[in-house]
Design a protein around this motif. Structure first.
Motif, PDB file in Angstrom:
ATOM      1  N   ASN A  10       3.937  14.385  -9.188  1.00 20.53           N
ATOM      2  CA  ASN A  10       4.925  15.384  -8.812  1.00 20.53           C
ATOM      3  C   ASN A  10       4.906  16.500  -9.867  1.00 20.53           C
ATOM      4  O   ASN A  10       5.163  16.247 -11.039  1.00 20.53           O
ATOM      5  CB  ASN A  10       6.309  14.738  -8.735  1.00 20.53           C
ATOM      6  N   PRO A  11       4.583  17.735  -9.489  1.00 16.49           N
ATOM      7  CA  PRO A  11       4.464  18.813 -10.472  1.00 16.49           C
ATOM      8  C   PRO A  11       5.771  19.089 -11.219  1.00 16.49           C
ATOM      9  O   PRO A  11       6.860  19.072 -10.640  1.00 16.49           O
ATOM     10  CB  PRO A  11       4.058  20.027  -9.635  1.00 16.49           C
ATOM     11  N   SER A  12       5.645  19.363 -12.490  1.00 19.66           N
ATOM     12  CA  SER A  12       6.781  19.661 -13.367  1.00 19.66           C
ATOM     13  C   SER A  12       7.049  21.162 -13.383  1.00 19.66           C
ATOM     14  O   SER A  12       6.230  21.963 -12.897  1.00 19.66           O
ATOM     15  CB  SER A  12       6.452  19.198 -14.784  1.00 19.66           C
ATOM     16  N   PRO A  13       8.180  21.577 -13.983  1.00 12.09           N
ATOM     17  CA  PRO A  13       8.417  23.018 -14.161  1.00 12.09           C
ATOM     18  C   PRO A  13       7.289  23.701 -14.947  1.00 12.09           C
ATOM     19  O   PRO A  13       6.944  24.844 -14.659  1.00 12.09           O
ATOM     20  CB  PRO A  13       9.742  23.068 -14.905  1.00 12.09           C
ATOM     21  N   ALA A  14       6.712  23.015 -15.921  1.00 11.94           N
ATOM     22  CA  ALA A  14       5.598  23.605 -16.683  1.00 11.94           C
ATOM     23  C   ALA A  14       4.379  23.828 -15.787  1.00 11.94           C
ATOM     24  O   ALA A  14       3.689  24.852 -15.914  1.00 11.94           O
ATOM     25  CB  ALA A  14       5.236  22.714 -17.866  1.00 11.94           C
ATOM     26  N   VAL A  42       3.388  19.021  -4.600  1.00  8.28           N
ATOM     27  CA  VAL A  42       3.168  17.626  -4.240  1.00  8.28           C
ATOM     28  C   VAL A  42       1.738  17.235  -4.623  1.00  8.28           C
ATOM     29  O   VAL A  42       0.814  18.029  -4.474  1.00  8.28           O
ATOM     30  CB  VAL A  42       3.430  17.382  -2.729  1.00  8.28           C
ATOM     31  N   ALA A  43       1.588  16.036  -5.142  1.00  8.90           N
ATOM     32  CA  ALA A  43       0.272  15.500  -5.526  1.00  8.90           C
ATOM     33  C   ALA A  43      -0.475  16.436  -6.474  1.00  8.90           C
ATOM     34  O   ALA A  43      -1.682  16.611  -6.370  1.00  8.90           O
ATOM     35  CB  ALA A  43      -0.574  15.196  -4.292  1.00  8.90           C
ATOM     36  N   GLY A  44       0.258  17.063  -7.390  1.00 14.95           N
ATOM     37  CA  GLY A  44      -0.360  17.951  -8.374  1.00 14.95           C
ATOM     38  C   GLY A  44      -0.801  19.288  -7.821  1.00 14.95           C
ATOM     39  O   GLY A  44      -1.470  20.057  -8.508  1.00 14.95           O
ATOM     40  N   GLN A  45      -0.438  19.598  -6.585  1.00 19.22           N
ATOM     41  CA  GLN A  45      -0.820  20.850  -5.934  1.00 19.22           C
ATOM     42  C   GLN A  45       0.427  21.633  -5.543  1.00 19.22           C
ATOM     43  O   GLN A  45       1.513  21.077  -5.444  1.00 19.22           O
ATOM     44  CB  GLN A  45      -1.635  20.562  -4.662  1.00 19.22           C
ATOM     45  N   PHE A  46       0.240  22.924  -5.289  1.00 17.40           N
ATOM     46  CA  PHE A  46       1.336  23.781  -4.842  1.00 17.40           C
ATOM     47  C   PHE A  46       0.971  24.397  -3.502  1.00 17.40           C
ATOM     48  O   PHE A  46      -0.160  24.822  -3.295  1.00 17.40           O
ATOM     49  CB  PHE A  46       1.609  24.887  -5.866  1.00 17.40           C
ATOM     50  N   VAL A  47       1.957  24.428  -2.615  1.00 18.73           N
ATOM     51  CA  VAL A  47       1.772  25.005  -1.294  1.00 18.73           C
ATOM     52  C   VAL A  47       2.877  26.034  -1.092  1.00 18.73           C
ATOM     53  O   VAL A  47       4.067  25.696  -1.141  1.00 18.73           O
ATOM     54  CB  VAL A  47       1.853  23.928  -0.182  1.00 18.73           C
ATOM     55  N   LEU A  48       2.476  27.280  -0.891  1.00 22.60           N
ATOM     56  CA  LEU A  48       3.430  28.349  -0.626  1.00 22.60           C
ATOM     57  C   LEU A  48       3.923  28.205   0.803  1.00 22.60           C
ATOM     58  O   LEU A  48       3.152  28.289   1.748  1.00 22.60           O
ATOM     59  CB  LEU A  48       2.765  29.717  -0.832  1.00 22.60           C
ATOM     60  N   ILE A  49       5.226  27.960   0.953  1.00 27.83           N
ATOM     61  CA  ILE A  49       5.824  27.760   2.266  1.00 27.83           C
ATOM     62  C   ILE A  49       6.305  29.086   2.844  1.00 27.83           C
ATOM     63  O   ILE A  49       6.093  29.376   4.017  1.00 27.83           O
ATOM     64  CB  ILE A  49       7.004  26.760   2.179  1.00 27.83           C
ATOM     65  N   MET A  96       0.820  -1.198   0.000  1.00 27.13           N
ATOM     66  CA  MET A  96       0.000   0.000   0.000  1.00 27.13           C
ATOM     67  C   MET A  96       0.865   1.264   0.000  1.00 27.13           C
ATOM     68  O   MET A  96       0.560   2.215  -0.693  1.00 27.13           O
ATOM     69  CB  MET A  96      -0.919  -0.046   1.222  1.00 27.13           C
ATOM     70  N   LEU A  97       1.934   1.246   0.790  1.00 28.05           N
ATOM     71  CA  LEU A  97       2.846   2.394   0.850  1.00 28.05           C
ATOM     72  C   LEU A  97       3.516   2.630  -0.498  1.00 28.05           C
ATOM     73  O   LEU A  97       3.661   3.770  -0.933  1.00 28.05           O
ATOM     74  CB  LEU A  97       3.889   2.187   1.951  1.00 28.05           C
ATOM     75  N   ALA A  98       3.897   1.546  -1.171  1.00 22.56           N
ATOM     76  CA  ALA A  98       4.522   1.666  -2.488  1.00 22.56           C
ATOM     77  C   ALA A  98       3.548   2.260  -3.494  1.00 22.56           C
ATOM     78  O   ALA A  98       3.933   3.061  -4.351  1.00 22.56           O
ATOM     79  CB  ALA A  98       5.020   0.304  -2.960  1.00 22.56           C
ATOM     80  N   LEU A  99       2.284   1.895  -3.393  1.00 25.91           N
ATOM     81  CA  LEU A  99       1.263   2.441  -4.290  1.00 25.91           C
ATOM     82  C   LEU A  99       1.084   3.937  -4.064  1.00 25.91           C
ATOM     83  O   LEU A  99       0.999   4.724  -5.020  1.00 25.91           O
ATOM     84  CB  LEU A  99      -0.063   1.702  -4.073  1.00 25.91           C
ATOM     85  N   ALA A 100       1.057   4.353  -2.792  1.00 31.16           N
ATOM     86  CA  ALA A 100       0.934   5.780  -2.466  1.00 31.16           C
ATOM     87  C   ALA A 100       2.153   6.552  -2.961  1.00 31.16           C
ATOM     88  O   ALA A 100       2.028   7.642  -3.530  1.00 31.16           O
ATOM     89  CB  ALA A 100       0.760   5.969  -0.965  1.00 31.16           C
ATOM     90  N   ALA A 101       3.340   5.996  -2.765  1.00 33.15           N
ATOM     91  CA  ALA A 101       4.563   6.656  -3.220  1.00 33.15           C
ATOM     92  C   ALA A 101       4.569   6.770  -4.742  1.00 33.15           C
ATOM     93  O   ALA A 101       4.956   7.794  -5.302  1.00 33.15           O
ATOM     94  CB  ALA A 101       5.790   5.901  -2.731  1.00 33.15           C
ATOM     95  N   GLY A 102       4.123   5.703  -5.414  1.00 32.28           N
ATOM     96  CA  GLY A 102       4.039   5.741  -6.874  1.00 32.28           C
ATOM     97  C   GLY A 102       3.064   6.805  -7.358  1.00 32.28           C
ATOM     98  O   GLY A 102       3.325   7.512  -8.335  1.00 32.28           O
ATOM     99  N   GLY A 103       1.948   6.933  -6.656  1.00 33.25           N
ATOM    100  CA  GLY A 103       0.967   7.970  -7.005  1.00 33.25           C
ATOM    101  C   GLY A 103       1.532   9.366  -6.836  1.00 33.25           C
ATOM    102  O   GLY A 103       1.318  10.246  -7.666  1.00 33.25           O
ATOM    103  N   LEU A 104       2.271   9.576  -5.744  1.00 36.18           N
ATOM    104  CA  LEU A 104       2.895  10.891  -5.529  1.00 36.18           C
ATOM    105  C   LEU A 104       3.944  11.178  -6.598  1.00 36.18           C
ATOM    106  O   LEU A 104       4.048  12.299  -7.095  1.00 36.18           O
ATOM    107  CB  LEU A 104       3.526  10.969  -4.132  1.00 36.18           C
ATOM    108  N   ALA A 105       4.728  10.165  -6.949  1.00 36.70           N
ATOM    109  CA  ALA A 105       5.757  10.356  -7.974  1.00 36.70           C
ATOM    110  C   ALA A 105       5.124  10.722  -9.318  1.00 36.70           C
ATOM    111  O   ALA A 105       5.633  11.586 -10.038  1.00 36.70           O
ATOM    112  CB  ALA A 105       6.615   9.109  -8.106  1.00 36.70           C
ATOM    113  N   LEU A 106       4.008  10.081  -9.644  1.00 36.94           N
ATOM    114  CA  LEU A 106       3.336  10.372 -10.916  1.00 36.94           C
ATOM    115  C   LEU A 106       2.725  11.774 -10.943  1.00 36.94           C
ATOM    116  O   LEU A 106       2.578  12.369 -12.004  1.00 36.94           O
ATOM    117  CB  LEU A 106       2.255   9.337 -11.203  1.00 36.94           C
TER     118      LEU A 106
END
Length: 123
Positions: free
Chosen positions: A13-17, A106-113, A1-11
């Motif tokens: 992961n927002p690009s420079p575009a 992360v996860a296709g979203q952006f968070v201003l830190i 399950m953890l590997a599936l979640a990590a794979g989802g996050l990797a897929l």
């Protein structure tokens, strides 16, 4: 399950575009508030500009290119950290404020830190 979640996050992961689109939206919003609101553009210039917000929005692609050229991406596979720093130049007799930000994608979203602006003091 953890590997599936990590794979989802990797897929997702927002690009420079993706960051470019996010940054241009945010920059247009901030510049519009700063320039087109009360206390932004001098009254005389505001009378000459019929649609200040439209003028800023028309520069979206150029603004995004500037931000992206001053941004460093650190890709951690599951997420990316985008650090931007721009400004500080002199334009005519006006000092452009220096702006720094850190955004996590992360996860296709952006968070201003963090975000900071160094505004030069008025003479």
């Amino acid at each position: 399950m953890l590997a599936l979640a990590a794979g989802g996050l990797a897929l997702t992961n927002p690009s420079p575009a993706d960051f470019r689109a996010y940054a241009s939206d945010r920059l247009v919003e901030e510049i519009s508030k700063e320039l087109c609101g009360d206390g932004g553009v001098p009254v005389l210039l505001r009378m000459a500009i019929n649609n200040c917000v439209g003028l800023v929005q028309a520069q979206r692609a150029a603004l995004a290119a500037v931000v992206l050229s001053h941004t460093r991406r650190r890709n951690y596979g599951l997420l990316s950290v985008f650090e931007s720093e721009l400004g500080g130049q002199s334009l005519l007799r006006w000092q452009v404020p220096r702006f720094r930000s850190t955004v996590v994608g992360v996860a296709g979203q952006f968070v201003l830190i963090s975000a900071a602006t160094d505004r030069p003091e008025s003479p």
